[in-house]
Design an enzyme around this catalytic site. Sequence first.
Site, PDB file in Angstrom:
ATOM      1  N   ASP A   4       0.829  -1.204   0.000  1.00 58.29           N
ATOM      2  CA  ASP A   4       0.000   0.000   0.000  1.00 58.29           C
ATOM      3  C   ASP A   4       0.863   1.254   0.000  1.00 58.29           C
ATOM      4  OD1 ASP A   4      -2.318   1.510   0.098  1.00 58.29           O
ATOM      5  OD2 ASP A   4      -2.597   1.303   2.249  1.00 58.29           O
ATOM      6  N   CYS A   8      -3.838   6.555  -1.246  1.00 58.99           N
ATOM      7  CA  CYS A   8      -4.639   5.942  -2.312  1.00 58.99           C
ATOM      8  C   CYS A   8      -4.492   6.740  -3.599  1.00 58.99           C
ATOM      9  CB  CYS A   8      -6.099   5.880  -1.907  1.00 58.99           C
ATOM     10  SG  CYS A   8      -7.159   5.290  -3.234  1.00 58.99           S
TER      11      CYS A   8
END
Lengths: 305, 305
Positions: free
Chosen positions: A19, A243
């Site tokens: 991530d 993100c």
Amino acid sequence: MTGATTTAAVRIVEVGPRDGLQNEKQPVPAATKIELIERLAACGLPVVEATSFVSPKWVPQMADAAEVLAGLRRRAGVAYPVLVPNLQGLERARAAGAEVIAVFIAASDAFNRRNINATTDEALQRLTPVVAEAIRAGLKVRAYVSTVLGCPYQGAVAPAEVVRLVRALADLGCYEISLGDTIGVGTPGRARALFRACADAVGTARLALHFHDTYGQALANVYACLEEGARVVDASVAGLGGCPYAQGASGNLATEDLVYMLHGLGIDTGVDLDRLVETGRWISAVLGRAPASRLGRIERRVTCV
Amino acid sequence: MTGATTTAAVRIVEVGPRDGLQNEKQPVPAATKIELIERLAACGLPVVEATSFVSPKWVPQMADAAEVLAGLRRRAGVAYPVLVPNLQGLERARAAGAEVIAVFIAASDAFNRRNINATTDEALQRLTPVVAEAIRAGLKVRAYVSTVLGCPYQGAVAPAEVVRLVRALADLGCYEISLGDTIGVGTPGRARALFRACADAVGTARLALHFHDTYGQALANVYACLEEGARVVDASVAGLGGCPYAQGASGNLATEDLVYMLHGLGIDTGVDLDRLVETGRWISAVLGRAPASRLGRIERRVTCV
């Protein structure tokens, strides 16, 4: 209010290598990724998300997923989940030796449409055979539900919709469902209420917290959810990542700052904080920046207990 | 755990113009300080600490204290405390029209020795006539107790010592005692336990929280103390400031991030968050840096409730 936080252990799921790194614009060599994962495991982290088998067209940084996973010296007792978007990704992950996969879905229709061009129900339908096939093949499956406390495109997300997805993913056989506040808008009251609603549906042991620090709320939200019985928390060393599809979404919760809080609360994590801080500084230096963790920026920690 | 946070209002004490600016190396013009204070009051902040009547030899940045205080257009209902270290400072503050003063002491002997060359008991003795004289003259007196959760020079600080000082300051007639985690080492369990111990001694209404974000814990600590009944919180717009005498002590809790959390919890503060974020960006730009608040760095806030 009793103020009692139990001393039961919290399991940290380190998501930095996946991530965190997936949004790096400059390619990070596979050898560096492998070293990062191995260092994190050596810090005592029980789960280190290693890479992502998404299409290299979507995320070029993860094109070396098989190389990274195969090149890893795995430690006994440490799990190395890999992200998988579809059956093709699952096959690549299996071929590379993955034992745990992670699937993902947003709780917001608007987000799913922009991210994978599907409604939430369509996303769930697509994900179902991936989970089924993985479990049939003996793999464990983790699931991420994103935008649980708000969506950059539609704003509010109904808690009932999150609970519906959490229940569906548990029914599919996912051993853990991670609640993602993708854009970091949540505050402790909403975070704990949502956690409680999900825990009522599937139990606390099956849930993980995945909070972003974009609005500075991540640790307060974790603390509030600990009071509701949360025992698994996702975090990213040096606060790497965010993100790529969500405007303003940066700032994963830094693992160092989380560990500092948990240890201060008397909650065991198994993590060597000094070594973790060192690892965060190392990867930040490799990437040419200062650590986004607070702990990583402190020259000399003061022991006050 | 009930998870219930009452919706009773929280009073924010804005300390940016004093605690924030006092460490700026470049001189900030009095007109800028005045504009900052007036803007903050216009945001709805009920208490804006305006300046410090310490010796200009110690803190050259505050040499214009009288000019700032006198030049201020005061808003009805807003308090403008000023820091005062001794009787001389009190006289200067009174002459400049101060109505509320703030005195300070550390809970750590080692810190008091380094900061003001006195033991804690000597510091309390020095402070006593200042408080008495101020009250006699009709001023209100606030008190800061610093290093309540740890000291950069001696490490641990006994909670009982903090409680002793809090009780002494209340007995002297201070209307509010602010508990300062000067180096930001506290975690929520210790923070709430200390707050509770102090509240047992003098009541929750007489206590304020003054937490630094050096270790990233400030908001989590505030949240934990809210559960114990805390209703006054110090914060600094744009996260300005820190402590000049404490190594590694930087990062006042940013008012913007605090207000965001409180409003998210349904707790009224009276503050216009948009205007506050704008003010934080403005003063940060004046000082030539990015805001240290999280909210100040978000381009477009997403409303998700």
